[in-house]
Design a protein around this motif. Structure first.
Motif, PDB file in Angstrom:
ATOM      1  N   UNK A 116     -55.542 -52.363 -23.069  1.00  0.00           N
ATOM      2  CA  UNK A 116     -54.789 -53.315 -22.254  1.00  0.00           C
ATOM      3  C   UNK A 116     -55.708 -53.969 -21.217  1.00  0.00           C
ATOM      4  N   UNK A 117     -55.144 -54.824 -20.402  1.00  0.00           N
ATOM      5  CA  UNK A 117     -55.954 -55.546 -19.415  1.00  0.00           C
ATOM      6  C   UNK A 117     -56.625 -54.606 -18.426  1.00  0.00           C
ATOM      7  N   UNK A 118     -55.917 -53.553 -18.056  1.00  0.00           N
ATOM      8  CA  UNK A 118     -56.486 -52.591 -17.112  1.00  0.00           C
ATOM      9  C   UNK A 118     -57.730 -51.932 -17.695  1.00  0.00           C
ATOM     10  N   UNK A 119     -57.679 -51.654 -18.991  1.00  0.00           N
ATOM     11  CA  UNK A 119     -58.829 -51.057 -19.664  1.00  0.00           C
ATOM     12  C   UNK A 119     -60.032 -51.990 -19.584  1.00  0.00           C
ATOM     13  N   UNK A 120     -59.848 -53.249 -19.982  1.00  0.00           N
ATOM     14  CA  UNK A 120     -60.975 -54.186 -20.011  1.00  0.00           C
ATOM     15  C   UNK A 120     -61.478 -54.509 -18.611  1.00  0.00           C
ATOM     16  N   UNK A 121     -60.594 -54.497 -17.620  1.00  0.00           N
ATOM     17  CA  UNK A 121     -61.046 -54.708 -16.231  1.00  0.00           C
ATOM     18  C   UNK A 121     -61.977 -53.572 -15.812  1.00  0.00           C
ATOM     19  N   UNK A 122     -61.630 -52.355 -16.198  1.00  0.00           N
ATOM     20  CA  UNK A 122     -62.463 -51.209 -15.844  1.00  0.00           C
ATOM     21  C   UNK A 122     -63.811 -51.280 -16.564  1.00  0.00           C
ATOM     22  N   UNK A 123     -63.780 -51.635 -17.851  1.00  0.00           N
ATOM     23  CA  UNK A 123     -65.031 -51.791 -18.594  1.00  0.00           C
ATOM     24  C   UNK A 123     -65.910 -52.849 -17.934  1.00  0.00           C
ATOM     25  N   UNK A 124     -65.310 -54.006 -17.618  1.00  0.00           N
ATOM     26  CA  UNK A 124     -66.064 -55.106 -17.025  1.00  0.00           C
ATOM     27  C   UNK A 124     -66.603 -54.787 -15.640  1.00  0.00           C
ATOM     28  N   UNK A 125     -65.900 -53.943 -14.914  1.00  0.00           N
ATOM     29  CA  UNK A 125     -66.362 -53.548 -13.581  1.00  0.00           C
ATOM     30  C   UNK A 125     -67.655 -52.743 -13.675  1.00  0.00           C
ATOM     31  N   UNK A 126     -67.767 -51.929 -14.718  1.00  0.00           N
ATOM     32  CA  UNK A 126     -68.938 -51.066 -14.873  1.00  0.00           C
ATOM     33  C   UNK A 126     -70.038 -51.749 -15.688  1.00  0.00           C
ATOM     34  N   UNK A 127     -69.650 -52.486 -16.748  1.00  0.00           N
ATOM     35  CA  UNK A 127     -70.598 -53.200 -17.613  1.00  0.00           C
ATOM     36  C   UNK A 127     -70.189 -54.673 -17.642  1.00  0.00           C
ATOM     37  N   UNK A 128     -70.612 -55.466 -16.655  1.00  0.00           N
ATOM     38  CA  UNK A 128     -70.158 -56.871 -16.581  1.00  0.00           C
ATOM     39  C   UNK A 128     -70.476 -57.704 -17.818  1.00  0.00           C
ATOM     40  N   UNK A 129     -71.590 -57.415 -18.498  1.00  0.00           N
ATOM     41  CA  UNK A 129     -71.977 -58.224 -19.657  1.00  0.00           C
ATOM     42  C   UNK A 129     -71.564 -57.570 -20.975  1.00  0.00           C
ATOM     43  N   UNK A 130     -70.465 -56.819 -20.956  1.00  0.00           N
ATOM     44  CA  UNK A 130     -70.077 -56.061 -22.140  1.00  0.00           C
ATOM     45  C   UNK A 130     -69.812 -56.948 -23.358  1.00  0.00           C
ATOM     46  N   UNK A 131     -69.365 -58.188 -23.139  1.00  0.00           N
ATOM     47  CA  UNK A 131     -69.086 -59.070 -24.273  1.00  0.00           C
ATOM     48  C   UNK A 131     -70.363 -59.402 -25.047  1.00  0.00           C
ATOM     49  N   UNK A 191     -72.916 -49.410 -23.225  1.00  0.00           N
ATOM     50  CA  UNK A 191     -71.615 -50.063 -23.350  1.00  0.00           C
ATOM     51  C   UNK A 191     -70.639 -49.197 -24.150  1.00  0.00           C
ATOM     52  N   UNK A 192     -71.089 -48.657 -25.288  1.00  0.00           N
ATOM     53  CA  UNK A 192     -70.193 -47.840 -26.118  1.00  0.00           C
ATOM     54  C   UNK A 192     -69.782 -46.584 -25.365  1.00  0.00           C
ATOM     55  N   UNK A 193     -70.718 -45.977 -24.650  1.00  0.00           N
ATOM     56  CA  UNK A 193     -70.401 -44.783 -23.856  1.00  0.00           C
ATOM     57  C   UNK A 193     -69.348 -45.105 -22.798  1.00  0.00           C
ATOM     58  N   UNK A 194     -69.564 -46.180 -22.053  1.00  0.00           N
ATOM     59  CA  UNK A 194     -68.616 -46.562 -21.002  1.00  0.00           C
ATOM     60  C   UNK A 194     -67.276 -46.944 -21.609  1.00  0.00           C
ATOM     61  N   UNK A 195     -67.299 -47.644 -22.726  1.00  0.00           N
ATOM     62  CA  UNK A 195     -66.058 -48.021 -23.412  1.00  0.00           C
ATOM     63  C   UNK A 195     -65.200 -46.784 -23.690  1.00  0.00           C
ATOM     64  N   UNK A 196     -65.825 -45.756 -24.251  1.00  0.00           N
ATOM     65  CA  UNK A 196     -65.060 -44.551 -24.578  1.00  0.00           C
ATOM     66  C   UNK A 196     -64.681 -43.758 -23.322  1.00  0.00           C
ATOM     67  N   UNK A 197     -65.516 -43.761 -22.312  1.00  0.00           N
ATOM     68  CA  UNK A 197     -65.165 -43.082 -21.062  1.00  0.00           C
ATOM     69  C   UNK A 197     -63.974 -43.769 -20.396  1.00  0.00           C
ATOM     70  N   UNK A 198     -63.907 -45.087 -20.516  1.00  0.00           N
ATOM     71  CA  UNK A 198     -62.764 -45.810 -19.952  1.00  0.00           C
ATOM     72  C   UNK A 198     -61.470 -45.447 -20.671  1.00  0.00           C
ATOM     73  N   UNK A 199     -61.585 -45.039 -21.928  1.00  0.00           N
ATOM     74  CA  UNK A 199     -60.394 -44.596 -22.651  1.00  0.00           C
ATOM     75  C   UNK A 199     -59.875 -43.260 -22.119  1.00  0.00           C
ATOM     76  N   UNK A 200     -60.682 -42.544 -21.354  1.00  0.00           N
ATOM     77  CA  UNK A 200     -60.167 -41.335 -20.710  1.00  0.00           C
ATOM     78  C   UNK A 200     -59.117 -41.705 -19.670  1.00  0.00           C
ATOM     79  N   UNK A 201     -59.205 -42.937 -19.166  1.00  0.00           N
ATOM     80  CA  UNK A 201     -58.277 -43.430 -18.145  1.00  0.00           C
ATOM     81  C   UNK A 201     -57.171 -44.266 -18.785  1.00  0.00           C
ATOM     82  N   UNK A 202     -57.559 -45.133 -19.725  1.00  0.00           N
ATOM     83  CA  UNK A 202     -56.610 -46.009 -20.428  1.00  0.00           C
ATOM     84  C   UNK A 202     -56.815 -45.823 -21.922  1.00  0.00           C
TER      85      UNK A 202
END
Length: 235
Positions: free
Chosen positions: A205-220, A190-201
């Motif tokens: 913002x909402x776009x960031x969390x949508x991308x995180x959730x798409x890859x790691x659905x249970x991130x919460x 989750x932490x790895x994907x979170x930071x990789x998503x920051x390469x895009x956003x």
């Protein structure tokens, strides 16, 4: 309300809501709340509590321990440390002939080899071990998730930060806290994907969390694990 079962007594609140099933929630301070559909008999709530009694006791004790904070480590046989989410006993060996203090994970224990039996030497050996393991784990997980991204990180660093688990800067440099090696692999992912998503956003913002959730659905759930368990991740 108060309920006693198996010789133990707990206090809890019932919150009747528009929902189809009951759920038990324990906050960071150990307060217990049962959320139930409107009209649910108290007897049904008590039955659920008894069915989940062991889990409630476990979580309540975890919250109490968290409130007390981490105990000072005693670097002796019998002490245990986290590695990939599991607690392993440590074993310390002194050998003045070794070139460098180091730690080896031997399947069921963390074997610490030091030239001098000094607390600071042991701590530094452990930090080097966790840093190496974290770097290797993070690099593998980045490779595993790279297919989800069109861009790649330019560099990967391991830090000793007390404030963050990971960062991504505008130069696409990803930095991770060495203590992540103490977390379960799913949390590291989750932490790895979170930071990789920051390469895009770069922001959250909402776009960031949508991308995180798409890859790691249970991130919460994984965020929650970090929030509840990070106090134990120390040497």
């Amino acid at each position: 309300m108060i309920h006693t079962h198996s010789g133990e007594t707990i206090s809890f609140d019932i919150n009747y809501k528009k929902r189809t099933s009951m759920g038990i929630y324990i906050d960071l301070y150990g307060n217990i709340e049962v959320q139930a559909p409107k009209g649910t008999p108290v007897e049904c709530v008590l039955q659920l509590l008894e069915e989940k009694w062991d889990w409630i006791q476990q979580k309540s004790n975890e919250m109490k321990d968290r409130m007390l904070g981490p105990k000072k480590k005693v670097y002796d046989h019998g002490e245990s440390l986290l590695y990939l989410g599991n607690a392993y006993p440590i074993q310390i060996s002194q050998d003045i002939n070794i070139k460098q203090d180091h730690v080896v994970f031997e399947g069921d224990k963390l074997h610490i080899h030091v030239r001098q039996l000094e607390e600071e030497k042991i701590k530094q050996a452990l930090k080097r071990f966790y840093s190496r393991q974290c770097k290797a784990l993070v690099e593998k997980r980045i490779q595993s998730y790279q297919s989800n991204f069109k861009i790649k990180p330019r560099s990967i660093r391991i830090s000793d930060s007390n404030r963050t688990w990971g960062t991504c800067d505008s130069n696409l440099q990803l930095t991770f806290n060495w203590k992540l090696a103490m977390a379960p692999l799913k949390v590291i992912d989750y932490v790895v994907v979170h930071e990789m998503c920051h390469m895009v956003h770069l922001n959250h913002d909402r776009s960031f969390w949508r991308l995180v959730g798409k890859i790691i659905p249970d991130y919460k759930e994984l965020e929650n694990w970090l929030a509840l368990s990070s106090w134990k991740m120390t040497v």
